[in-house]
Structure formats: structure tokens, C-alpha cells
Design a protein around this motif. Structure first.
Motif, mmCIF file in Angstrom:
data_model
loop_
_atom_site.group_PDB
_atom_site.id
_atom_site.type_symbol
_atom_site.label_atom_id
_atom_site.label_comp_id
_atom_site.label_asym_id
_atom_site.label_seq_id
_atom_site.Cartn_x
_atom_site.Cartn_y
_atom_site.Cartn_z
ATOM 1 N N LEU A 273 0.853 -1.193 0.000
ATOM 2 C CA LEU A 273 0.000 0.000 0.000
ATOM 3 C C LEU A 273 0.888 1.240 0.000
ATOM 4 N N VAL B 277 -11.246 5.439 -0.599
ATOM 5 C CA VAL B 277 -10.647 4.228 -0.009
ATOM 6 C C VAL B 277 -11.282 3.919 1.348
ATOM 7 N N PRO C 289 -7.979 2.489 5.501
ATOM 8 C CA PRO C 289 -6.864 1.879 4.756
ATOM 9 C C PRO C 289 -6.365 0.570 5.364
ATOM 10 N N THR D 53 -8.079 -2.231 5.746
ATOM 11 C CA THR D 53 -8.956 -3.361 5.416
ATOM 12 C C THR D 53 -8.756 -3.832 3.978
ATOM 13 N N LEU D 54 -7.578 -3.572 3.420
ATOM 14 C CA LEU D 54 -7.370 -3.825 1.990
ATOM 15 C C LEU D 54 -6.603 -5.134 1.766
ATOM 16 N N SER D 55 -7.196 -6.021 1.001
ATOM 17 C CA SER D 55 -6.505 -7.262 0.630
ATOM 18 C C SER D 55 -5.592 -7.001 -0.555
ATOM 19 N N THR E 292 -3.211 -8.729 3.797
ATOM 20 C CA THR E 292 -4.154 -7.638 4.030
ATOM 21 C C THR E 292 -3.489 -6.582 4.906
ATOM 22 N N THR E 293 -3.855 -5.339 4.646
ATOM 23 C CA THR E 293 -3.309 -4.243 5.454
ATOM 24 C C THR E 293 -3.775 -4.330 6.905
ATOM 25 N N MET F 181 -4.589 -4.755 -5.436
ATOM 26 C CA MET F 181 -5.078 -4.486 -4.092
ATOM 27 C C MET F 181 -6.517 -4.003 -4.184
ATOM 28 N N ASP F 182 -7.331 -4.357 -3.197
ATOM 29 C CA ASP F 182 -8.711 -3.863 -3.157
ATOM 30 C C ASP F 182 -8.728 -2.354 -3.404
ATOM 31 N N LYS F 183 -9.623 -1.918 -4.252
ATOM 32 C CA LYS F 183 -9.903 -0.497 -4.516
ATOM 33 C C LYS F 183 -8.802 0.228 -5.283
#
Ligand code: ZN
Length: 283
Positions: A127, A191, A194, A196-198, A212-213, A268-270
Motif C-alpha cells: 500500500l 478508499v 486503509p 482493510t485492503l486485501s 491484508t493491510t 489491491m482492493d480499490k
């Protein structure tokens, strides 16, 4: 809002991605997406534009760095406990801060050139935080107010140069093309949280990293606050925040390193996806 820059290297134009995934040209509204464009008032001005009113970009142009004129690229090492373990290094009690030379920055899908005689090229999905306001001694509570948005980063590394050749990590982290960023800067409001991002990274279609973050040792608030106590952060500065396990040097029974012709894909998600082909040094 997803901001991006598209076109040939050095001739990128500003754009945004509309809700249908099409690139819309922002040239009539901003000269380029540089540090000044990440100020809250500027982001609000761009967010108020109706994407449908902007010229649609035809074809599939190259996508470049989402921000022009980045002045600092800071990285956090060993920020996931299981990655620290695979690297054979103790858990940090404070964030491990190092720098990636800004000359290493490259577009999200541009080739990655390994240094001459490289033997230990490696990957790190991360990230990335883009700063929107100057941050100096900011509190953890106020840290996110200084963040403009986020982007996907591949913290490409050369482990021999990083760890076996003396000195700091920087020369194994800063060679040209060791910093693919993008495809977009996704603004912080889009976003949301930040943490909760896989994320994932494949090499030649084989899953190497998945994480995941949520499992960061030091979260985004802590990182921004901590770095700002030591290094003043300017608008447009980029911080990548460490990688989950699954890097090549940690593979069992033996490490796996990049070779010419390998293809890294990551996402990454999003924040979208990247694709880099590994090529020999050619400068
Ligand atoms: Zn890293």
C-alpha cells in the motif's frame, strides 16, 4: 475519485477514471497532477467535475505514474510480522524507515529492469500513501487529514544489493524501475479505512503473496505520524508501507528470484492492478 496520468513516458496527460472504467481527460481543468493538485481544495475542485463532461480517451494508452514531480519516496520495512520472520529479521520495535530514490519510479505496467548482473531480484506488493498536505510532527489522530490518497506500489528489490553488499538497504531498493506505482491515485475518501485492503502478487501466474493491510505492525496513522517526526513530508510525497509474506527470498525449500521474461502481476482492493515484465538492463 481515481486520478491518473496517461500517455507516453514524459508526455503524460492528467486524467481520471470514470465510473465505467473509462479514462477522461482532465487537461482543460489542470495542467498536470503534481503535488499542488493533491491539496484538499484542489482535490475538491476536481471531484466537483462531472466526469461525463470530460473528453473520453479512446484506445488503451499507457498509464504512467499517477503523480508527477514526486519529491520523496519513503518506505517502511518489515511491517508485517510474518514477513519479518521469513526475512529472518527481528520484529521491529519502531518503524524501519528507508528511502527509495525517486529515479526508481516507473509506471504501473512498465517493464522492470534488473540491475546488471542481478541475481536476486524480488517483489513486494504494498500500500502506498500519497501525502496531500505538509506533515511535520503530526499526531496519530491527525495523520490521515494529511493524506490525499493511496496507490498500489511494487517495492521491487534486489536482495544481494540490499543485504549482502554492506551499508544500508537503499541500493537494493533504488535502481531504475524498482518503483512501479499506480495505476491510480485513489483519493482517501473513496478508499475509506486503509487497514482493510486485501492484496496479492503473482509471478508468471503463480500466487506468491496474499495479505491484508489489517495485519500491519504499524498502521497508516502511526506511519505518517512517526515519519513526520523525523522527516517533513510534503504534498506529493509517497510512502510505501511494507509487504506481507511471500517474497522470493522467503520461499522454501529455497528462495525464488526474478529472471528475465518473468511477469509480475499484483493488485489491491480499490487500488487496481499492475503488470510488469522483467527485462535485462538496457540503458
Ligand atoms: Zn517494501
Amino acid at each position: 475519485m481515481k486520478l491518473l496520468r496517461y500517455g507516453p513516458v514524459g508526455q503524460e496527460k492528467p486524467g481520471l477514471l470514470d465510473h465505467d472504467g473509462a479514462i477522461r481527460d482532465l487537461s482543460q481543468h489542470i495542467a498536470d497532477i503534481g503535488p499542488d493538485a493533491l491539496a484538499p481544495a484542489e482535490l475538491a475542485r476536481l471531484a466537483a467535475l462531472d466526469p461525463a463532461s470530460l473528453p473520453k480517451v479512446s484506445g488503451s494508452p499507457r498509464v504512467g505514474l499517477p503523480v508527477a514531480g514526486i519529491r520523496k519516496f519513503i518506505a517502511i520495512g518489515l511491517n508485517y510480522a510474518d514477513h519479518a520472520a521469513e526475512a529472518g529479521l527481528p520484529l521491529p520495535t519502531e518503524p524501519v524507515v528507508f528511502t527509495k530514490a525517486i529515479s526508481c519510479l516507473s509506471g504501473p505496467n512498465d517493464p522492470v529492469m534488473l540491475p546488471k548482473d542481478s541475481k536476486k531480484g524480488d517483489w513486494e506488493v504494498e500500500l502506498g500513501i500519497f501525502m496531500g498536505r505538509t506533515a511535520r510532527y503530526v499526531s496519530e489522530a491527525g495523520a490521515l487529514d494529511h493524506v490525499a490518497g493511496y496507490a498500489l506500489v511494487n517495492d521491487v528489490s534486489e536482495r544481494e544489493l540490499q543485504m549482502e553488499r554492506g551499508g544500508t538497504w537503499d541500493k537494493g531498493k533504488g535502481f531504475d524501475t524498482a518503483g512501479p506505482v499506480g495505476p491510480w491515485l485513489v483519493t482517501a475518501d473513496e478508499v475509506g479505512d486503509p487497514q482493510t485492503l486485501s492484496m496479492w502478487l503473482d509471478v508468471n501466474g503463480n500466487r506468491m503473496q496474499a495479505g491484508t493491510t489489517a495485519t500491519m505492525i504499524f498502521n497508516v496513522r502511526q506511519i505518517v505520524s512517526y515519519v513526520s517526526r523525523h522527516i517533513t513530508l510534503w504534498p506529493g510525497d509517497l510512502i510505501c508501507t511494507g509487504t506481507p509474506p511471500g517474497v522470493g527470498m522467503g520461499k522454501k525449500p529455497q528462495p525464488v528470484f526474478l529472471k528475465t521474461g518473468d511477469v509480475m502481476t499484483l493488485g489491491m482492493d480499490k487500488l487496481g492492478t499492475q503488470r510488469q515484465e522483467v527485462v535485462a538492463w538496457s540503458v
